[in-house]
Design a protein around this motif. Structure first.
Motif, short mmCIF file in Angstrom:
data_model
loop_
_atom_site.label_atom_id
_atom_site.label_comp_id
_atom_site.label_asym_id
_atom_site.label_seq_id
_atom_site.Cartn_x
_atom_site.Cartn_y
_atom_site.Cartn_z
N TYR A 140 0.84 -1.21 0.00
CA TYR A 140 0.00 0.00 0.00
C TYR A 140 0.87 1.25 0.00
CZ TYR A 140 -3.13 3.71 1.38
OH TYR A 140 -3.82 4.90 1.41
N ASN A 141 1.96 1.22 0.75
CA ASN A 141 2.84 2.39 0.80
C ASN A 141 3.42 2.69 -0.57
OD1 ASN A 141 2.41 2.79 3.51
ND2 ASN A 141 4.27 1.76 4.18
N ASP A 175 -1.75 8.16 -9.07
CA ASP A 175 -2.60 9.34 -8.82
C ASP A 175 -2.96 10.05 -10.13
OD1 ASP A 175 -2.74 9.03 -6.11
OD2 ASP A 175 -1.06 10.36 -5.67
N ALA A 222 0.62 4.36 -2.52
CA ALA A 222 0.38 5.71 -2.02
C ALA A 222 1.46 6.69 -2.48
CB ALA A 222 0.30 5.68 -0.50
#
Length: 258
Positions: free
Chosen positions: A79-80, A89, A83
């Motif tokens: 997940y890091n 994004d 992110a």
């Protein structure tokens, strides 16, 4: 690797990561001997690694079977990465728009060795034959996203990747000859998109395009799932490919403006 690099290399960390990577769908739980064999280390090292990982909360032992298994804490590492990945994004709104335009599931994959890894996904409400969650890995040589990525590399790099790959027949439609795969990649370069028609999974067809970074090198691929139950290859290429190409271009343009 130089002598300085060797001096800095931490073998204990390497062994610990090998233990974590040893668990998978085929080895959901393991005893200590199985951990040692799967990780390629001796039983004494496996015991130390398991004890440390258990103390840190990444591994637990089942109270009844006494077998070890991963815990959800392992997902924190993955997940890091997601992110911190700017590309995810940037791509997400374009993937969402592509899913809305096509009515089909859209995906973003990034390269890791000879595989592509799913890092973003927008699932359409319609049936799709194969579930590929974030973190799933697929080979480059027989997938749309993989061939799209390879098509943006130089000929020598592509051939080297294919020669390093285990060109296995996944279905009766899988291309396994180096020359025929190279021919498909040449077609991908000419058209601007790649297609995989049931070469990895039966019923699964994808249309993919490469995403180029600021240096003109491929950094990822975007693809749309076009199940053969709803799409012919001709219709998928005619109706989906232009949208996939435009999505990849839009993501590339947005990366450059960062």
């Amino acid at each position: 690797m130089s002598e300085n690099d060797n001096a800095l290399f931490n073998q204990s960390l390497e062994k610990g990561l090998a233990v974590l990577r040893a668990f998978n769908a085929q080895r959901r739980t393991m005893n200590l001997a199985e951990v040692a064999e799967a990780a390629g280390i001796n039983k004494s090292s496996a015991q130390r690694m398991i004890h440390t990982l258990e103390a840190l909360g990444y591994v637990c032992k089942h109270s009844q079977t006494k077998r070890f298994q991963l815990t959800p804490r392992v997902m924190e590492i993955g997940y890091n990465y997601l992110a911190a990945d700017t590309l995810v994004d940037v791509a997400n709104p374009f993937l969402a728009e592509l899913a809305q335009i096509t009515g089909e599931t859209t995906n973003l994959t990034e390269p890791d060795g000879l595989e592509m890894v799913y890092v973003a996904r927008f699932v359409a409400p319609k049936f799709i034959p194969i579930h590929m969650p974030i973190g799933s890995r697929i080979p480059m040589y027989c997938t749309g996203s993989g061939r799209a990525y390879l098509s943006a590399l130089g000929d020598d790099e592509v051939r080297a990747a294919l020669e390093a790959s285990e060109l296995k027949r996944q279905t009766q439609f899988t291309l396994t000859g180096t020359d025929e795969i190279l021919a498909e990649i040449a077609t991908t370069r000419r058209k601007g998109y790649a297609i995989n028609n049931e070469e990895l999974f039966l019923g699964d067809m994808t249309i993919a395009a490469p995403i180029l970074g600021s240096q003109g090198r491929p950094v990822a691929s975007v693809h749309v799932v076009a199940p053969t139950s709803r799409w012919t290859q001709e219709d998928a290429e005619r109706r989906l490919a232009p949208a996939v190409i435009e999505c990849a271009r839009a993501i590339r343009t947005s990366i450059r403006t960062l």
